[in-house]
Enzyme design. Structure first.
Site, PDB file in Angstrom:
ATOM      1  N   ARG A  55      19.061  14.794   4.318  1.00 54.84           N
ATOM      2  CA  ARG A  55      17.756  14.572   3.012  1.00 54.84           C
ATOM      3  C   ARG A  55      18.322  13.481   2.197  1.00 54.84           C
ATOM      4  O   ARG A  55      17.545  12.870   1.454  1.00 54.84           O
ATOM      5  CB  ARG A  55      17.696  16.069   2.687  1.00 54.84           C
ATOM      6  CG  ARG A  55      16.353  15.706   1.738  1.00 54.84           C
ATOM      7  CD  ARG A  55      15.527  17.230   1.592  1.00 54.84           C
ATOM      8  NE  ARG A  55      16.466  18.411   1.097  1.00 54.84           N
ATOM      9  CZ  ARG A  55      16.591  18.571  -0.073  1.00 54.84           C
ATOM     10  NH1 ARG A  55      15.884  17.980  -1.107  1.00 54.84           N
ATOM     11  NH2 ARG A  55      17.394  19.739  -0.199  1.00 54.84           N
ATOM     12  N   TYR A 108      -6.411   4.926  -7.502  1.00 57.66           N
ATOM     13  CA  TYR A 108      -6.921   5.621  -6.295  1.00 57.66           C
ATOM     14  C   TYR A 108      -7.212   7.043  -6.242  1.00 57.66           C
ATOM     15  O   TYR A 108      -6.704   7.774  -6.784  1.00 57.66           O
ATOM     16  CB  TYR A 108      -5.478   5.267  -5.672  1.00 57.66           C
ATOM     17  CG  TYR A 108      -5.187   5.788  -4.072  1.00 57.66           C
ATOM     18  CD1 TYR A 108      -5.831   5.408  -3.125  1.00 57.66           C
ATOM     19  CD2 TYR A 108      -3.948   6.758  -4.123  1.00 57.66           C
ATOM     20  CE1 TYR A 108      -5.503   5.530  -1.684  1.00 57.66           C
ATOM     21  CE2 TYR A 108      -3.641   6.888  -2.935  1.00 57.66           C
ATOM     22  CZ  TYR A 108      -4.525   6.571  -1.553  1.00 57.66           C
ATOM     23  OH  TYR A 108      -3.909   7.066  -0.221  1.00 57.66           O
ATOM     24  N   ASP A 180       1.308   1.869  -9.950  1.00 58.70           N
ATOM     25  CA  ASP A 180       1.086   1.792  -8.309  1.00 58.70           C
ATOM     26  C   ASP A 180       0.878   0.275  -8.033  1.00 58.70           C
ATOM     27  O   ASP A 180      -0.008  -0.429  -8.611  1.00 58.70           O
ATOM     28  CB  ASP A 180      -0.195   2.513  -8.244  1.00 58.70           C
ATOM     29  CG  ASP A 180      -0.481   2.652  -6.798  1.00 58.70           C
ATOM     30  OD1 ASP A 180       0.199   1.665  -5.646  1.00 58.70           O
ATOM     31  OD2 ASP A 180      -1.120   3.462  -6.146  1.00 58.70           O
ATOM     32  N   LYS A 205       1.320   0.498   3.782  1.00 60.68           N
ATOM     33  CA  LYS A 205       0.282  -0.612   3.659  1.00 60.68           C
ATOM     34  C   LYS A 205       1.107  -1.944   4.086  1.00 60.68           C
ATOM     35  O   LYS A 205       1.651  -1.912   5.261  1.00 60.68           O
ATOM     36  CB  LYS A 205      -0.135  -0.605   2.427  1.00 60.68           C
ATOM     37  CG  LYS A 205      -0.719   0.497   1.853  1.00 60.68           C
ATOM     38  CD  LYS A 205      -2.063   1.024   2.400  1.00 60.68           C
ATOM     39  CE  LYS A 205      -2.767   2.056   1.683  1.00 60.68           C
ATOM     40  NZ  LYS A 205      -2.276   3.279   1.584  1.00 60.68           N
TER      41      LYS A 205
END
Length: 390
Positions: A55, A108, A180, A205
């Site tokens: 992790r 968003y 962002d 994206k």
């Protein structure tokens, strides 16, 4: 190194690649050690790109984290299973019960839902603010304000924010700023040079670029990196080595893809601006955009995502417009090689601190890598369907 060269070499040190071109995919949960001394060393350096537990990451993850830091300029980068997780991970790393968050009104939509449906329930006070407020954001600061969240441009309505003005106010009050930065990707805007503390991206994206991986990143400056890293780890955030590898591969072509996306999108935007059905085109690189001066100052280029507003249109007309496209596909997300189209009838429902000035439907486009003439023909046919449905 220049930008394009840096994209090719970022995260490709020999410690990750060995004798091959790309860092190999290293999948792991358990990391094993031959000696107690090795285990102790890994434990003491588990936050410094030393394999400790799956992790925490493997060399594949470390290579991507290093590449994002090289490109954006942060002191460290945490990986998440998607962009929304990166946003929630960054916010929850710096907010607790009783704190106050200033959230941009053009955020968003999933970010707004996170605030209204989760953070508010945790006892976090949230104030939405006008994205164009600039330094006047000082009037909204409370004694318990801990975070200011920015998104520039807004990913639906494309308002530009005066990032340096807001971050300057935040520093005066010791408030963390989170941006962002997905629209700009790691190369069109340098958030840390603008005073931002945390830069969040949906790597789903443009970084990945092929619509086949969910991934998020959050980079931090030196002051905030340790807290972001440890809190994100405590909340269990991690990403697969395969997805990290795919993101690294996507980085290598990011610049050439963005150039084509941006060039084609501007052609489409200018074409739309001449249409009699169109009220306005919301593309920050257009001289007519109210935030164009901020865009020119803070960004080095544009991409394929923008919106336009129709003068009028019923639900039936909008459905006729978006259905039956030959090349534009209906679907969420963006940043892949394909062109996408979505529509929103009531933008005002997605904001609370500002009034949306237009009454007509909003249509958002992502301009992909198809030939732009084919895309224009597709839109021409869409307008024909739109007008016939009136």
């Amino acid at each position: 190194m220049k930008k394009d060269t840096r994209l090719i070499h970022a995260g490709r040190s020999k410690s990750y690649t060995g004798s091959v071109v790309n860092p190999p995919v290293v999948r792991a949960s358990t990391i094993v050690f031959d000696t107690f001394a090795q285990l102790k060393h890994a434990t003491q350096n588990r936050g410094n790109r030393v394999p400790f537990y799956g992790r925490r990451g493997t060399d594949t993850h470390f290579a991507l984290q290093e590449a994002i830091c090289e490109l954006e300029g942060g002191a460290g980068c945490a990986l998440y299973p998607c962009g929304a997780a990166a946003i929630s991970g960054a916010l929850l790393a710096f907010l607790k019960n009783g704190d106050h968050l200033l959230m941009v009104d053009s955020a968003y939509e999933p970010t707004r839902s996170l605030c209204d449906k989760l953070l508010a329930g945790l006892g976090i006070d949230i104030t939405y603010y006008d994205p164009q407020i600039g330094a006047a954001i000082s009037s909204l600061i409370k004694p318990n304000t801990r975070v200011i969240f920015l998104e520039s441009p807004g990913s639906l309505t494309f308002e530009m924010q005066d990032i340096p003005a807001i971050t300057a106010v935040a520093r005066q009050h010791n408030i963390v700023t989170i941006l962002d930065n997905t629209w700009a990707s790691p190369i069109l805007c340098k958030p840390f040079e603008l005073g931002v503390d945390i830069s969040v991206q949906s790597a789903t994206k443009y970084i990945v670029g092929h619509s086949d991986v969910m991934l998020g990143t959050a980079s931090a400056n030196e002051k905030h990196w340790l807290q972001l890293r440890e809190h994100s780890y405590l909340m269990g955030y991690c990403a697969s080595a395969d997805d990290a590898y795919t993101a690294l591969r996507g980085l290598r072509t990011l610049s050439v893809r963005l150039k084509q996306h941006g060039q084609s999108a501007l052609k489409v935007a200018n074409w739309l601006a001449q249409r009699p059905e169109v009220e306005t085109v919301l593309h920050p690189a257009l001289p007519t955009h109210p935030g164009n001066s901020l865009f020119q100052r803070d960004f080095s280029g544009s991409n394929g995502l923008f919106s336009f507003v129709l003068k009028q249109g019923s639900q039936q007309q909008v459905e006729a417009f978006v259905e039956g496209m030959a090349h534009f596909k209906m679907g969420f997300s963006w940043g892949g090689y394909e062109s996408l189209i979505t529509a929103t009838m009531k933008v005002q429902n997605l904001r609370s601190a500002t009034t949306w000035p237009y009454s007509g439907p909003l249509i958002r486009l992502h301009i992909g890598l198809e030939d732009v003439e084919d895309l224009l023909a597709d839109l021409e046919a869409a307008f024909s369907r739109f007008n016939q449905a009136s």
